[in-house]
Motif scaffolding. Structure first.
Motif, PDB file in Angstrom:
ATOM      1  N   SER A  66       1.251  -1.702  -0.110  1.00 56.35           N
ATOM      2  CA  SER A  66      -0.337   0.260   0.249  1.00 56.35           C
ATOM      3  C   SER A  66       0.699   1.171   0.000  1.00 56.35           C
ATOM      4  N   GLY A  67       2.592   0.984   0.623  1.00 54.00           N
ATOM      5  CA  GLY A  67       3.486   2.841   0.622  1.00 54.00           C
ATOM      6  C   GLY A  67       3.593   2.968   1.592  1.00 54.00           C
ATOM      7  N   LYS A  68       2.940   2.208   2.438  1.00 53.07           N
ATOM      8  CA  LYS A  68       3.709   2.185   3.555  1.00 53.07           C
ATOM      9  C   LYS A  68       5.528   2.513   4.350  1.00 53.07           C
ATOM     10  N   SER A  69       5.991   1.864   3.599  1.00 53.19           N
ATOM     11  CA  SER A  69       7.343   1.123   3.568  1.00 53.19           C
ATOM     12  C   SER A  69       7.914   2.932   2.472  1.00 53.19           C
ATOM     13  N   THR A  70       7.542   2.706   1.539  1.00 51.43           N
ATOM     14  CA  THR A  70       8.383   3.852   0.957  1.00 51.43           C
ATOM     15  C   THR A  70       8.111   5.018   1.788  1.00 51.43           C
ATOM     16  N   LEU A  71       6.978   5.386   1.587  1.00 51.44           N
ATOM     17  CA  LEU A  71       6.824   6.891   3.136  1.00 51.44           C
ATOM     18  C   LEU A  71       7.662   6.420   4.749  1.00 51.44           C
ATOM     19  N   VAL A  72       7.923   5.898   4.453  1.00 51.72           N
ATOM     20  CA  VAL A  72       8.816   5.453   6.044  1.00 51.72           C
ATOM     21  C   VAL A  72      10.281   6.276   5.730  1.00 51.72           C
ATOM     22  N   ARG A  73      10.901   5.653   4.282  1.00 48.59           N
ATOM     23  CA  ARG A  73      11.874   5.829   3.026  1.00 48.59           C
ATOM     24  C   ARG A  73      12.532   6.712   2.859  1.00 48.59           C
ATOM     25  N   LEU A  74      11.247   8.071   2.286  1.00 47.22           N
ATOM     26  CA  LEU A  74      11.073   8.920   1.650  1.00 47.22           C
ATOM     27  C   LEU A  74      11.513   9.857   2.908  1.00 47.22           C
ATOM     28  N   ILE A  75      11.012   9.717   4.482  1.00 50.59           N
ATOM     29  CA  ILE A  75      10.889  10.313   5.585  1.00 50.59           C
ATOM     30  C   ILE A  75      12.758  10.124   6.090  1.00 50.59           C
ATOM     31  N   SER A  76      13.246   8.607   6.037  1.00 47.92           N
ATOM     32  CA  SER A  76      14.634   7.971   6.274  1.00 47.92           C
ATOM     33  C   SER A  76      15.411   8.853   5.462  1.00 47.92           C
ATOM     34  N   THR A  77      14.638   9.544   5.067  1.00 44.81           N
ATOM     35  CA  THR A  77      16.071  10.918   3.484  1.00 44.81           C
ATOM     36  C   THR A  77      16.506   9.732   2.414  1.00 44.81           C
ATOM     37  N   LEU A  79      14.802   7.965   0.000  1.00 47.95           N
ATOM     38  CA  LEU A  79      14.313   7.809  -1.241  1.00 47.95           C
ATOM     39  C   LEU A  79      13.860   9.555  -1.872  1.00 47.95           C
ATOM     40  N   ILE A  80      14.048  10.056  -2.804  1.00 48.13           N
ATOM     41  CA  ILE A  80      13.249  11.496  -3.115  1.00 48.13           C
ATOM     42  C   ILE A  80      11.854  11.703  -3.874  1.00 48.13           C
ATOM     43  N   THR A  81      11.202  13.097  -2.846  1.00 49.39           N
ATOM     44  CA  THR A  81       9.857  12.682  -3.695  1.00 49.39           C
ATOM     45  C   THR A  81       9.768  13.040  -5.497  1.00 49.39           C
ATOM     46  N   ASP A  82       8.373  12.861  -5.875  1.00 49.76           N
ATOM     47  CA  ASP A  82       8.536  13.301  -7.044  1.00 49.76           C
ATOM     48  C   ASP A  82       7.813  14.619  -6.912  1.00 49.76           C
ATOM     49  N   GLU A  83       6.954  14.291  -6.105  1.00 48.60           N
ATOM     50  CA  GLU A  83       5.723  15.340  -5.495  1.00 48.60           C
ATOM     51  C   GLU A  83       5.578  15.558  -4.242  1.00 48.60           C
ATOM     52  N   GLY A  84       5.618  17.146  -4.065  1.00 46.25           N
ATOM     53  CA  GLY A  84       5.177  17.397  -2.980  1.00 46.25           C
ATOM     54  C   GLY A  84       6.772  17.563  -1.587  1.00 46.25           C
ATOM     55  N   ILE A  86       8.002  17.137   1.969  1.00 49.25           N
ATOM     56  CA  ILE A  86       7.818  16.796   3.728  1.00 49.25           C
ATOM     57  C   ILE A  86       8.639  16.865   4.571  1.00 49.25           C
ATOM     58  N   THR A  87       8.044  17.278   6.020  1.00 47.82           N
ATOM     59  CA  THR A  87       8.717  18.420   6.847  1.00 47.82           C
ATOM     60  C   THR A  87       9.369  17.388   8.259  1.00 47.82           C
ATOM     61  N   VAL A  88       9.831  17.363   8.759  1.00 43.93           N
ATOM     62  CA  VAL A  88      11.003  17.124  10.461  1.00 43.93           C
ATOM     63  C   VAL A  88      10.443  17.427  11.184  1.00 43.93           C
ATOM     64  N   PHE A  89       9.774  18.247  11.907  1.00 48.06           N
ATOM     65  CA  PHE A  89      10.132  18.996  12.795  1.00 48.06           C
ATOM     66  C   PHE A  89      10.926  20.421  12.200  1.00 48.06           C
ATOM     67  N   GLY A  90      10.252  20.564  11.019  1.00 50.46           N
ATOM     68  CA  GLY A  90      10.351  22.051  10.480  1.00 50.46           C
ATOM     69  C   GLY A  90      10.934  21.685   9.545  1.00 50.46           C
ATOM     70  N   ASN A  91      12.605  20.639   9.293  1.00 51.26           N
ATOM     71  CA  ASN A  91      13.006  20.583   8.757  1.00 51.26           C
ATOM     72  C   ASN A  91      12.473  20.106   7.221  1.00 51.26           C
ATOM     73  N   ASP A  92      12.952  20.294   5.997  1.00 50.33           N
ATOM     74  CA  ASP A  92      13.072  19.667   4.864  1.00 50.33           C
ATOM     75  C   ASP A  92      13.485  18.122   4.205  1.00 50.33           C
ATOM     76  N   VAL A  93      13.173  17.181   4.027  1.00 47.67           N
ATOM     77  CA  VAL A  93      13.880  16.113   4.289  1.00 47.67           C
ATOM     78  C   VAL A  93      14.728  16.062   3.116  1.00 47.67           C
ATOM     79  N   ARG A  94      14.566  16.886   2.038  1.00 47.86           N
ATOM     80  CA  ARG A  94      15.358  17.216   1.668  1.00 47.86           C
ATOM     81  C   ARG A  94      16.331  18.019   0.878  1.00 47.86           C
TER      82      ARG A  94
ATOM     83  N   MET B 111      23.026   4.522   5.661  1.00 47.77           N
ATOM     84  CA  MET B 111      22.529   5.880   4.675  1.00 47.77           C
ATOM     85  C   MET B 111      22.426   6.761   4.977  1.00 47.77           C
ATOM     86  N   MET B 112      21.020   6.016   6.224  1.00 45.26           N
ATOM     87  CA  MET B 112      20.262   7.428   6.945  1.00 45.26           C
ATOM     88  C   MET B 112      20.569   7.828   8.120  1.00 45.26           C
TER      89      MET B 112
END
Lengths: 286, 196
Positions: A66-77, A79-84, A86-94, B111-112
Protein backbone atom coordinates in the motif's frame (compact mmCIF):
# COMPACT_ATOMS: atom_id res chain seq x y z
CA UNK A 1 -5.78 15.89 -1.30
CA UNK A 2 -3.87 18.78 0.26
CA UNK A 3 -3.41 19.17 3.95
CA UNK A 4 -4.90 22.38 5.25
CA UNK A 5 -4.75 21.91 9.02
CA UNK A 6 -2.63 24.11 11.27
CA UNK A 7 -0.70 22.86 14.30
CA UNK A 8 2.25 24.47 15.99
CA UNK A 9 3.40 21.18 17.44
CA UNK A 10 3.90 19.28 14.20
CA UNK A 11 6.60 16.62 14.12
CA UNK A 12 6.10 15.33 10.58
CA UNK A 13 4.21 16.99 7.77
CA UNK A 14 3.44 15.43 4.39
CA UNK A 15 2.07 17.86 1.87
CA UNK A 16 0.91 16.49 -1.49
CA UNK A 17 3.64 13.85 -1.63
CA UNK A 18 3.80 11.52 -4.62
CA UNK A 19 6.38 8.89 -5.43
CA UNK A 20 6.55 6.52 -8.39
CA UNK A 21 8.92 3.76 -9.40
CA UNK A 22 9.75 2.57 -12.86
CA UNK A 23 8.22 4.60 -15.63
CA UNK A 24 8.95 4.77 -19.30
CA UNK A 25 12.05 3.10 -20.59
CA UNK A 26 13.25 1.21 -23.66
CA UNK A 27 10.22 0.17 -25.68
CA UNK A 28 8.04 2.84 -24.09
CA UNK A 29 10.37 5.53 -25.37
CA UNK A 30 10.24 3.97 -28.84
CA UNK A 31 6.44 4.13 -28.83
CA UNK A 32 6.56 7.60 -27.25
CA UNK A 33 4.51 6.53 -24.25
CA UNK A 34 4.32 8.86 -21.30
CA UNK A 35 5.19 7.74 -17.76
CA UNK A 36 1.49 7.24 -17.03
CA UNK A 37 1.00 5.09 -20.13
CA UNK A 38 3.90 2.82 -19.26
CA UNK A 39 2.97 -0.52 -17.70
CA UNK A 40 6.17 -0.35 -15.65
CA UNK A 41 5.15 2.72 -13.70
CA UNK A 42 4.18 1.94 -10.11
CA UNK A 43 2.71 4.82 -8.17
CA UNK A 44 3.66 4.00 -4.60
CA UNK A 45 2.39 7.23 -3.04
CA UNK A 46 -0.26 9.39 -4.61
CA UNK A 47 -0.76 12.93 -3.31
CA UNK A 48 -0.35 12.00 0.34
CA UNK A 49 -0.93 14.68 2.98
CA UNK A 50 -1.08 14.30 6.74
CA UNK A 51 0.68 15.45 9.87
CA UNK A 52 2.03 13.78 12.96
CA UNK A 53 2.05 15.84 16.13
CA UNK A 54 4.90 15.99 18.60
CA UNK A 55 4.90 13.22 21.19
CA UNK A 56 2.21 11.36 19.30
CA UNK A 57 2.19 7.70 18.36
CA UNK A 58 0.82 7.80 14.84
CA UNK A 59 -0.10 4.62 13.01
CA UNK A 60 -0.18 3.97 9.29
CA UNK A 61 -2.41 1.01 8.63
CA UNK A 62 -2.29 -0.64 5.24
CA UNK A 63 -1.95 -3.89 3.35
CA UNK A 64 1.31 -5.09 1.87
CA UNK A 65 2.10 -2.94 -1.14
CA UNK A 66 0.00 0.00 0.00
CA UNK A 67 3.06 2.28 0.16
CA UNK A 68 3.84 2.24 3.90
CA UNK A 69 7.52 1.36 3.56
CA UNK A 70 7.99 3.88 0.75
CA UNK A 71 6.57 6.51 3.08
CA UNK A 72 9.06 5.54 5.81
CA UNK A 73 11.95 5.54 3.33
CA UNK A 74 11.01 9.02 2.17
CA UNK A 75 11.13 10.33 5.74
CA UNK A 76 14.41 8.46 6.26
CA UNK A 77 15.95 10.43 3.35
CA UNK A 78 16.57 7.18 1.48
CA UNK A 79 14.22 8.14 -1.35
CA UNK A 80 13.41 11.48 -2.92
CA UNK A 81 9.86 12.65 -3.52
CA UNK A 82 8.60 13.20 -7.06
CA UNK A 83 6.14 15.84 -5.89
CA UNK A 84 5.24 17.53 -2.62
CA UNK A 85 7.20 18.25 0.52
CA UNK A 86 7.97 16.41 3.74
CA UNK A 87 9.17 18.20 6.84
CA UNK A 88 10.46 16.70 10.08
CA UNK A 89 10.29 19.17 12.95
CA UNK A 90 10.28 21.94 10.38
CA UNK A 91 13.28 20.58 8.44
CA UNK A 92 12.71 19.71 4.80
CA UNK A 93 13.93 16.16 4.15
CA UNK A 94 15.50 17.23 0.85
CA UNK A 95 17.06 20.55 1.86
CA UNK A 96 17.99 19.77 5.48
CA UNK A 97 18.87 16.10 5.04
CA UNK A 98 21.71 16.09 7.59
CA UNK A 99 19.57 17.65 10.31
CA UNK A 100 16.69 15.26 9.63
CA UNK A 101 19.05 12.30 9.87
CA UNK A 102 20.12 13.38 13.34
CA UNK A 103 16.50 13.48 14.48
CA UNK A 104 15.32 10.09 13.31
CA UNK A 105 15.94 6.39 13.54
CA UNK A 106 14.10 3.44 12.18
CA UNK A 107 13.22 -0.17 12.83
CA UNK A 108 12.10 -2.11 9.79
CA UNK A 109 10.64 -5.56 9.41
CA UNK A 110 14.06 -6.94 8.48
CA UNK A 111 16.61 -6.84 11.29
CA UNK A 112 19.56 -5.77 9.15
CA UNK A 113 22.88 -6.41 10.85
CA UNK A 114 26.37 -7.69 10.31
CA UNK A 115 25.40 -11.25 11.19
CA UNK A 116 28.91 -12.37 12.17
CA UNK A 117 29.18 -9.57 14.72
CA UNK A 118 27.67 -9.76 18.18
CA UNK A 119 24.83 -7.49 19.34
CA UNK A 120 27.40 -5.49 21.34
CA UNK A 121 29.66 -4.99 18.30
CA UNK A 122 26.76 -4.11 16.01
CA UNK A 123 25.31 -1.63 18.48
CA UNK A 124 28.69 -0.03 19.22
CA UNK A 125 29.07 0.58 15.50
CA UNK A 126 25.61 2.02 14.92
CA UNK A 127 25.67 4.16 18.06
CA UNK A 128 29.03 5.64 17.11
CA UNK A 129 27.65 6.68 13.75
CA UNK A 130 25.23 8.81 15.75
CA UNK A 131 28.05 10.34 17.78
CA UNK A 132 27.76 8.22 20.91
CA UNK A 133 31.06 7.29 22.55
CA UNK A 134 32.50 6.71 25.99
CA UNK A 135 32.41 3.99 28.57
CA UNK A 136 28.74 4.52 29.38
CA UNK A 137 27.84 3.37 25.87
CA UNK A 138 28.75 -0.26 26.58
CA UNK A 139 26.82 -0.06 29.83
CA UNK A 140 23.77 1.37 28.07
CA UNK A 141 23.90 -1.27 25.34
CA UNK A 142 24.03 -4.02 27.92
CA UNK A 143 21.20 -2.44 29.88
CA UNK A 144 18.84 -1.99 26.95
CA UNK A 145 19.46 -5.50 25.64
CA UNK A 146 18.80 -7.04 29.04
CA UNK A 147 15.67 -4.88 29.35
CA UNK A 148 14.47 -6.24 26.03
CA UNK A 149 14.98 -9.79 27.24
CA UNK A 150 18.29 -10.71 25.59
CA UNK A 151 20.23 -12.95 28.00
CA UNK A 152 23.49 -11.34 29.11
CA UNK A 153 25.57 -14.30 27.94
CA UNK A 154 24.24 -13.83 24.37
CA UNK A 155 25.33 -10.20 24.08
CA UNK A 156 28.82 -11.17 22.92
CA UNK A 157 27.96 -13.98 20.49
CA UNK A 158 27.36 -13.54 16.74
CA UNK A 159 23.85 -12.46 15.78
CA UNK A 160 23.61 -15.28 13.24
CA UNK A 161 23.18 -17.68 16.16
CA UNK A 162 20.09 -15.83 17.41
CA UNK A 163 16.43 -16.29 16.55
CA UNK A 164 14.66 -13.78 14.33
CA UNK A 165 12.76 -12.47 17.34
CA UNK A 166 15.98 -11.81 19.23
CA UNK A 167 17.52 -10.14 16.20
CA UNK A 168 14.48 -7.89 15.93
CA UNK A 169 14.88 -6.89 19.57
CA UNK A 170 18.49 -5.94 18.88
CA UNK A 171 17.22 -3.85 15.95
CA UNK A 172 14.86 -2.07 18.31
CA UNK A 173 17.73 -1.51 20.75
CA UNK A 174 19.76 -0.01 17.89
CA UNK A 175 17.10 2.60 17.24
CA UNK A 176 16.46 3.39 20.90
CA UNK A 177 20.16 3.81 21.72
CA UNK A 178 20.41 6.85 19.49
CA UNK A 179 17.43 8.37 21.36
CA UNK A 180 15.64 9.54 18.25
CA UNK A 181 13.23 12.43 18.53
CA UNK A 182 11.25 10.74 15.77
CA UNK A 183 11.18 6.95 15.70
CA UNK A 184 10.01 5.24 12.54
CA UNK A 185 8.75 1.72 13.07
CA UNK A 186 7.98 -0.30 9.96
CA UNK A 187 6.17 -3.44 11.12
CA UNK A 188 8.58 -3.81 14.04
CA UNK A 189 6.85 -6.72 15.74
CA UNK A 190 6.19 -8.87 12.68
CA UNK A 191 7.43 -12.37 13.42
CA UNK A 192 7.81 -11.84 17.16
CA UNK A 193 6.20 -14.14 19.71
CA UNK A 194 3.36 -12.62 21.81
CA UNK A 195 5.60 -11.95 24.80
CA UNK A 196 8.32 -10.26 22.75
CA UNK A 197 5.66 -8.27 20.96
CA UNK A 198 4.32 -6.98 24.28
CA UNK A 199 7.88 -6.16 25.46
CA UNK A 200 8.49 -4.09 22.36
CA UNK A 201 5.15 -2.33 22.60
CA UNK A 202 5.81 -1.47 26.24
CA UNK A 203 9.21 -0.14 25.26
CA UNK A 204 7.68 2.11 22.60
CA UNK A 205 5.24 3.54 25.13
CA UNK A 206 8.11 4.02 27.59
CA UNK A 207 10.16 5.85 25.00
CA UNK A 208 7.34 8.24 24.25
CA UNK A 209 6.51 8.83 27.91
CA UNK A 210 10.01 9.25 29.32
CA UNK A 211 11.86 10.66 26.37
CA UNK A 212 9.21 12.80 24.73
CA UNK A 213 9.70 10.98 21.42
CA UNK A 214 7.31 10.97 18.50
CA UNK A 215 6.61 7.58 16.96
CA UNK A 216 5.35 6.78 13.48
CA UNK A 217 4.45 3.12 13.23
CA UNK A 218 3.47 1.25 10.07
CA UNK A 219 1.60 -1.93 10.69
CA UNK A 220 -1.06 -4.29 9.55
CA UNK A 221 -1.57 -5.58 13.08
CA UNK A 222 -4.94 -4.18 14.18
CA UNK A 223 -4.48 -4.97 17.86
CA UNK A 224 -1.08 -3.32 17.92
CA UNK A 225 -2.40 -0.23 16.18
CA UNK A 226 -5.33 0.01 18.56
CA UNK A 227 -3.15 -0.49 21.62
CA UNK A 228 -0.35 1.90 20.71
CA UNK A 229 -1.61 4.61 18.40
CA UNK A 230 -3.12 7.93 19.36
CA UNK A 231 -4.21 8.44 15.77
CA UNK A 232 -4.25 6.23 12.72
CA UNK A 233 -4.10 6.88 9.00
CA UNK A 234 -5.53 4.19 6.76
CA UNK A 235 -3.58 3.78 3.57
CA UNK A 236 -4.66 2.05 0.42
CA UNK A 237 -3.07 1.95 -2.99
CA UNK A 238 -0.71 4.80 -2.19
CA UNK A 239 -3.38 7.10 -0.80
CA UNK A 240 -4.49 8.05 2.69
CA UNK A 241 -8.19 7.21 2.77
CA UNK A 242 -8.93 8.23 6.37
CA UNK A 243 -7.20 9.70 9.42
CA UNK A 244 -8.33 9.93 13.02
CA UNK A 245 -8.37 8.32 16.42
CA UNK A 246 -9.62 4.75 16.64
CA UNK A 247 -12.98 6.00 17.90
CA UNK A 248 -13.25 8.62 15.17
CA UNK A 249 -12.53 6.03 12.51
CA UNK A 250 -15.09 3.65 13.98
CA UNK A 251 -17.64 6.46 14.06
CA UNK A 252 -17.05 7.02 10.35
CA UNK A 253 -18.35 3.57 9.45
CA UNK A 254 -20.74 2.94 12.32
CA UNK A 255 -24.19 2.29 10.95
CA UNK A 256 -22.93 1.69 7.42
CA UNK A 257 -22.90 -1.80 5.89
CA UNK A 258 -24.76 -3.04 8.97
CA UNK A 259 -21.80 -2.25 11.27
CA UNK A 260 -23.21 -1.34 14.68
CA UNK A 261 -20.09 -1.95 16.75
CA UNK A 262 -17.28 -2.01 14.21
CA UNK A 263 -13.79 -3.28 14.94
CA UNK A 264 -10.73 -1.62 13.43
CA UNK A 265 -10.64 -4.38 10.84
CA UNK A 266 -14.25 -3.60 9.90
CA UNK A 267 -13.24 0.04 9.56
CA UNK A 268 -10.36 -0.88 7.29
CA UNK A 269 -12.50 -3.11 5.10
CA UNK A 270 -15.32 -0.60 4.89
CA UNK A 271 -13.00 2.25 3.91
CA UNK A 272 -10.83 0.38 1.44
CA UNK A 273 -13.20 -2.27 0.15
CA UNK A 274 -10.87 -5.16 0.94
CA UNK A 275 -9.07 -6.88 3.81
CA UNK A 276 -5.56 -6.35 5.11
CA UNK A 277 -4.36 -9.80 4.21
CA UNK A 278 -4.83 -9.29 0.47
CA UNK A 279 -1.47 -9.05 -1.19
CA UNK A 280 -0.98 -6.39 -3.80
CA UNK A 281 1.46 -7.05 -6.53
CA UNK A 282 3.38 -3.82 -6.60
CA UNK A 283 6.87 -4.72 -7.64
CA UNK A 284 9.48 -2.89 -5.67
CA UNK A 285 7.03 -1.39 -3.23
CA UNK A 286 6.93 -3.30 0.02
CA UNK B 1 12.24 -1.63 31.55
CA UNK B 2 14.84 0.60 33.12
CA UNK B 3 16.79 1.94 30.16
CA UNK B 4 15.77 5.40 29.10
CA UNK B 5 17.80 7.22 26.46
CA UNK B 6 19.36 10.35 27.83
CA UNK B 7 21.25 11.76 24.89
CA UNK B 8 19.02 13.82 22.66
CA UNK B 9 20.17 13.92 19.06
CA UNK B 10 19.46 16.78 16.76
CA UNK B 11 21.30 19.06 19.11
CA UNK B 12 24.56 18.64 17.24
CA UNK B 13 26.49 21.89 17.04
CA UNK B 14 27.30 23.27 13.60
CA UNK B 15 30.61 24.77 14.75
CA UNK B 16 33.36 23.51 12.41
CA UNK B 17 35.44 21.90 15.18
CA UNK B 18 32.35 20.11 16.52
CA UNK B 19 31.47 18.84 13.06
CA UNK B 20 35.05 17.66 12.58
CA UNK B 21 35.02 15.87 15.94
CA UNK B 22 31.66 14.24 15.17
CA UNK B 23 32.72 13.10 11.71
CA UNK B 24 36.07 11.80 13.04
CA UNK B 25 34.24 9.66 15.59
CA UNK B 26 31.96 8.36 12.86
CA UNK B 27 34.97 7.56 10.65
CA UNK B 28 36.49 5.60 13.52
CA UNK B 29 33.21 3.66 13.83
CA UNK B 30 33.86 2.21 10.35
CA UNK B 31 37.45 1.35 11.26
CA UNK B 32 36.37 -0.34 14.49
CA UNK B 33 33.54 -2.24 12.80
CA UNK B 34 35.88 -3.58 10.12
CA UNK B 35 38.38 -4.76 12.70
CA UNK B 36 35.55 -6.58 14.48
CA UNK B 37 34.64 -8.22 11.17
CA UNK B 38 38.26 -9.14 10.51
CA UNK B 39 38.40 -10.74 13.94
CA UNK B 40 35.21 -12.72 13.31
CA UNK B 41 36.48 -13.93 9.93
CA UNK B 42 39.95 -14.79 11.29
CA UNK B 43 39.94 -18.22 9.67
CA UNK B 44 39.49 -16.71 6.24
CA UNK B 45 42.10 -14.06 7.02
CA UNK B 46 44.62 -16.84 7.69
CA UNK B 47 43.56 -18.70 4.53
CA UNK B 48 44.00 -15.62 2.32
CA UNK B 49 47.30 -14.75 3.98
CA UNK B 50 48.60 -18.26 3.28
CA UNK B 51 47.46 -17.89 -0.34
CA UNK B 52 49.24 -14.53 -0.71
CA UNK B 53 52.35 -15.83 1.02
CA UNK B 54 52.42 -18.91 -1.24
CA UNK B 55 52.10 -16.69 -4.34
CA UNK B 56 54.87 -14.37 -3.15
CA UNK B 57 57.16 -17.23 -2.17
CA UNK B 58 56.67 -19.01 -5.49
CA UNK B 59 57.75 -15.84 -7.31
CA UNK B 60 60.77 -15.46 -5.04
CA UNK B 61 61.80 -19.11 -5.42
CA UNK B 62 61.76 -18.63 -9.19
CA UNK B 63 64.13 -15.70 -8.63
CA UNK B 64 66.31 -17.77 -6.32
CA UNK B 65 66.66 -20.49 -8.96
CA UNK B 66 68.38 -18.11 -11.39
CA UNK B 67 72.15 -18.32 -11.96
CA UNK B 68 74.60 -15.93 -10.34
CA UNK B 69 74.07 -13.51 -7.44
CA UNK B 70 70.34 -13.51 -6.91
CA UNK B 71 70.18 -11.48 -3.68
CA UNK B 72 69.30 -8.26 -5.45
CA UNK B 73 66.74 -9.99 -7.67
CA UNK B 74 65.10 -11.65 -4.67
CA UNK B 75 64.93 -8.31 -2.86
CA UNK B 76 63.25 -6.70 -5.89
CA UNK B 77 60.76 -9.55 -6.14
CA UNK B 78 60.02 -9.40 -2.42
CA UNK B 79 59.34 -5.66 -2.55
CA UNK B 80 57.24 -6.12 -5.68
CA UNK B 81 55.02 -8.81 -4.19
CA UNK B 82 54.69 -6.93 -0.91
CA UNK B 83 53.67 -3.68 -2.59
CA UNK B 84 51.30 -5.51 -4.93
CA UNK B 85 49.75 -7.42 -2.00
CA UNK B 86 49.33 -4.17 -0.07
CA UNK B 87 47.73 -2.25 -2.94
CA UNK B 88 45.46 -5.18 -3.77
CA UNK B 89 44.31 -5.29 -0.16
CA UNK B 90 43.64 -1.52 -0.12
CA UNK B 91 41.68 -1.70 -3.36
CA UNK B 92 39.56 -4.70 -2.31
CA UNK B 93 38.70 -3.26 1.09
CA UNK B 94 37.56 0.04 -0.38
CA UNK B 95 35.80 -1.60 -3.33
CA UNK B 96 33.77 -3.82 -1.00
CA UNK B 97 32.36 -0.83 0.89
CA UNK B 98 28.94 -1.02 -0.71
CA UNK B 99 28.86 -4.67 -1.83
CA UNK B 100 29.40 -5.98 1.72
CA UNK B 101 26.67 -3.80 3.19
CA UNK B 102 24.25 -4.76 0.45
CA UNK B 103 25.00 -8.39 1.16
CA UNK B 104 24.39 -7.94 4.89
CA UNK B 105 21.37 -5.68 4.28
CA UNK B 106 22.75 -2.84 6.38
CA UNK B 107 23.20 -0.31 3.58
CA UNK B 108 19.96 1.58 4.28
CA UNK B 109 20.90 2.04 7.94
CA UNK B 110 24.35 3.33 7.04
CA UNK B 111 22.89 5.65 4.41
CA UNK B 112 20.35 7.12 6.81
CA UNK B 113 22.87 7.67 9.61
CA UNK B 114 23.94 11.29 10.11
CA UNK B 115 27.30 10.70 8.48
CA UNK B 116 28.52 12.25 5.24
CA UNK B 117 29.55 9.97 2.39
CA UNK B 118 33.02 11.54 2.54
CA UNK B 119 33.35 10.43 6.16
CA UNK B 120 32.12 6.97 5.21
CA UNK B 121 34.75 6.65 2.48
CA UNK B 122 37.44 8.17 4.70
CA UNK B 123 36.72 5.66 7.46
CA UNK B 124 36.80 2.76 5.02
CA UNK B 125 40.01 4.02 3.40
CA UNK B 126 41.68 4.51 6.77
CA UNK B 127 40.85 0.94 7.71
CA UNK B 128 42.09 -0.31 4.33
CA UNK B 129 45.47 1.39 4.86
CA UNK B 130 45.92 0.22 8.46
CA UNK B 131 44.81 -3.31 7.58
CA UNK B 132 47.04 -3.36 4.48
CA UNK B 133 50.10 -2.24 6.43
CA UNK B 134 49.56 -4.83 9.19
CA UNK B 135 48.99 -7.57 6.63
CA UNK B 136 52.07 -6.56 4.62
CA UNK B 137 54.19 -6.58 7.78
CA UNK B 138 53.05 -10.13 8.60
CA UNK B 139 53.67 -11.14 4.98
CA UNK B 140 57.17 -9.64 5.10
CA UNK B 141 57.98 -11.62 8.25
CA UNK B 142 56.84 -14.82 6.50
CA UNK B 143 58.98 -14.04 3.44
CA UNK B 144 61.96 -13.12 5.63
CA UNK B 145 61.66 -16.47 7.42
CA UNK B 146 62.18 -18.26 4.08
CA UNK B 147 64.75 -15.79 2.73
CA UNK B 148 66.81 -14.59 5.70
CA UNK B 149 69.21 -12.86 3.29
CA UNK B 150 66.61 -10.15 2.67
CA UNK B 151 67.86 -7.03 4.35
CA UNK B 152 66.20 -3.64 4.55
CA UNK B 153 69.16 -2.05 6.34
CA UNK B 154 69.93 0.17 3.34
CA UNK B 155 66.33 0.83 2.41
CA UNK B 156 65.20 4.33 1.52
CA UNK B 157 62.25 4.38 3.89
CA UNK B 158 61.19 7.91 3.01
CA UNK B 159 61.06 7.01 -0.66
CA UNK B 160 59.16 3.82 0.16
CA UNK B 161 56.65 5.78 2.25
CA UNK B 162 56.12 8.21 -0.65
CA UNK B 163 55.56 5.36 -3.11
CA UNK B 164 53.12 3.69 -0.69
CA UNK B 165 51.27 6.98 -0.11
CA UNK B 166 50.96 7.71 -3.84
CA UNK B 167 49.91 4.11 -4.55
CA UNK B 168 47.38 4.10 -1.71
CA UNK B 169 45.85 7.34 -2.92
CA UNK B 170 45.49 6.03 -6.47
CA UNK B 171 44.12 2.63 -5.48
CA UNK B 172 41.65 4.19 -3.04
CA UNK B 173 40.40 6.22 -6.01
CA UNK B 174 40.00 3.07 -8.12
CA UNK B 175 38.40 1.37 -5.12
CA UNK B 176 35.81 4.12 -4.76
CA UNK B 177 34.92 3.80 -8.45
CA UNK B 178 34.60 0.03 -7.93
CA UNK B 179 32.55 0.50 -4.76
CA UNK B 180 29.92 2.55 -6.56
CA UNK B 181 29.30 -0.05 -9.29
CA UNK B 182 27.12 -2.39 -7.15
CA UNK B 183 24.92 0.60 -6.35
CA UNK B 184 24.31 1.18 -10.04
CA UNK B 185 24.01 -2.48 -11.11
CA UNK B 186 23.54 -4.75 -8.05
CA UNK B 187 24.85 -8.13 -9.28
CA UNK B 188 26.81 -7.30 -12.42
CA UNK B 189 28.35 -4.27 -10.74
CA UNK B 190 29.96 -6.52 -8.15
CA UNK B 191 31.41 -8.71 -10.89
CA UNK B 192 32.75 -5.61 -12.62
CA UNK B 193 34.43 -4.56 -9.38
CA UNK B 194 36.24 -7.90 -9.26
CA UNK B 195 37.29 -7.47 -12.87
CA UNK B 196 38.84 -4.11 -12.04
Amino acid sequence: MTYTGQHNDVAVRFDGVSKSFGGKRGRDRWFRRTNEQSAKLVRALNDVSFEVRKNEIFGILGANGSGKSTLVRLISTLLITDEGTITVFGNDVRDDEAEVKRLINRVSVEASFFKKLSPMENLLYSSRLYGRTGSELRRDIKQILVDLGIPEERIGVPLETMSRGMQQKVAIARAFLTSPVLLLLDEPTTGLDPRSKKDVQRFVLDLREKHDATVLICSHDMDEAERLCDRIAIMDNGRIVATGTVDELKDQVRGTQGLLDPTLEDVYMALTGHGLVEEKLMAGVA
Amino acid sequence: MSYVPTVAPGTGSRAPHRILARESKAAMAFVERNFYLTKRYWGWEVAFLVYTAASSLSIMFIGASQDGDTNRLILFLAIGTLVWGYLNSVFMNVAETVAWERWEGTIEYTMMAPVSRVTHMFGMSLFAIIYGLIRSTVLFLVLAAFFPEISLSEANLTGAALVIAAGSFSFIGFGIVGAVLPLLFPEKGEQMTLMM
